[in-house]
Design an enzyme around this catalytic site. Structure first.
Site, short mmCIF file in Angstrom:
data_model
loop_
_atom_site.label_atom_id
_atom_site.label_comp_id
_atom_site.label_asym_id
_atom_site.label_seq_id
_atom_site.Cartn_x
_atom_site.Cartn_y
_atom_site.Cartn_z
CE LYS A 11 -4.61 -1.39 1.59
NZ LYS A 11 -5.61 -0.94 2.24
CE LYS B 266 -9.14 -11.64 -3.96
NZ LYS B 266 -8.86 -11.69 -2.43
CE LYS C 212 -13.88 -4.33 -1.08
NZ LYS C 212 -14.81 -4.38 0.02
#
Ligand code: TRP
Length: 362
Positions: free
Chosen positions: A142, A224, A227
């Site tokens: 992140k 994957k 969202k």
């Protein structure tokens, strides 16, 4: 103890059996293991998380005492639009209920409504080492993605997550692969704390469900379906309308096989295998049945068929979520009841912790 020799002999057989049943039920209730999970309200839920996880959650409530919360405190570790965050938090609750999470049987709440999370989070920060936090792969990922906002919250996030978990003394934490490291750290923090002060926290286990399909991106079938990915080409969400879902499936990536063969071969045909996994999950058909169904028909027939099956699976969920989103009073009732139940459990743990570390009683 047999009914004949039981103290309830004079009650008559029916009454005795009834009493026995009630006692058994009460024991089961007490023995129910606790399970908890948090979900960041960072966007509409995807088909991937539905088929991979949420679909199986509704049946869990029979066996476990389940807590699910919208992790809004975690969400602000990256910058959020305030109105959007508020809306997504409420809509995510609606989507969970629409997927079958019954609020009468699960505790559904909003993290920021239960101040004990932030309170225990602070305490646990003081029992979490700089070195441990530096090793977290999610922090490294992140901070690479948000190089202009590597804030303290992003760094200490695992201590807050440990608090989320340990407050409820759960047995199991259902998480994806990406969160296992955080659950491991939670166990280390709990063990460290217990080592100093005695048995305060139950040591939870990660729970990686056996059932559930792993759904990949429609345009990039080796990663994957997520969202939070930028751009929406690879993703279908629970709130997408049928036309959009059809479009996504029609342009899904397959492969350059000139035979257009629908065959399950994840290694060499990852796009087709992913579509087959989706089709199998929504229709219940086996891979062999799917291969037979589309034998000789090619991708041109296969892709829209998957799209249609997904549309029909998601239709009732989307419609229910829309009805719930329109009924704000109902959703408020759900999260208020959830907060009440959650804070009761959380406060019990926090009180113990405050006492152990030496805070003066107010
Ligand atoms: N960190 C989790 C995620 O990013 C969300 C989360 C926060 C969580 N607190 C939790 C998950 C507690 C399980 C238990 O997906």
């Amino acid at each position: 103890m047999s009914p004949a020799s039981a103290p309830g002999k004079t009650l008559g057989r029916r009454a005795w059996e009834f009493e026995e049943k009630v006692v058994k039920e009460m024991e089961q209730q007490e023995a129910k293991k606790v399970m908890l999970s948090g979900i960041q309200p960072s966007g509409d839920l995807t088909l991937g998380s539905y088929l991979g996880a949420i679909k199986n959650w509704s049946s869990r409530a029979e066996q476990f005492d389940c807590y699910y919360f919208m992790a809004d405190l975690h969400a602000i570790t990256v910058r959020q639009d305030p109105a959007l965050l508020r809306r997504r938090t409420l809509e995510q609750l609606a989507q969970y209920i629409a997927c079958g999470l019954d609020p009468e049987r699960n505790t559904l709440f909003v993290q920021s409504h239960v101040p004990q999370h932030a309170e225990l989070g602070w305490v646990l920060n003081c029992y979490t080492m700089f070195g441990e936090l530096s090793r977290m792969t999610q922090f490294k990922d992140k901070s690479a993605k948000n190089a202009d906002n590597i804030n303290g919250g992003l760094f200490t996030y695992p201590a807050l997550m440990a608090a989320d978990i340990l407050l409820y003394q759960p047995d199991y934490i259902p998480v994806g692969e990406d969160q296992k490291q955080h659950v491991e750290l939670t166990r280390n923090i709990a063990q460290r704390f217990n080592g100093i002060y005695g048995d305060v926290f139950k040591i939870p286990e990660p729970y990686i469900p056996k059932v559930g399909a792993r759904i990949m991106s429609l345009t990039n079938p080796t990663s994957k379906m997520s969202k939070s990915d930028n751009g929406d080409t690879g993703r279908v969400t629970l709130m997408d309308d049928p036309a959009h879902i059809m479009k996504q499936f029609k342009r899904a990536v397959t492969d350059s096989d000139t035979q257009n063969c629908v065959r399950y071969d994840p290694e060499n045909k990852p796009g087709v295998a992913n579509l087959m996994t989706i089709y199998s999950a929504v229709t219940g058909k086996s891979m062999a049945e799917i291969e037979a169904e589309f034998d000789g028909l090619g991708y041109g027939a296969f892709k829209p068929a998957v799209g249609e099956a997904v549309v029909e699976t998601l239709r009732p969920i989307r419609e229910k979520a829309q009805r719930l989103i329109a009924d704000k009073a109902y959703l408020e009732g759900v999260y208020r009841a959830g907060r009440e139940k959650a804070s009761y459990a959380a406060q019990k743990t926090l009180r113990k912790v405050y006492k152990k570390v030496g805070f003066l009683a107010p």
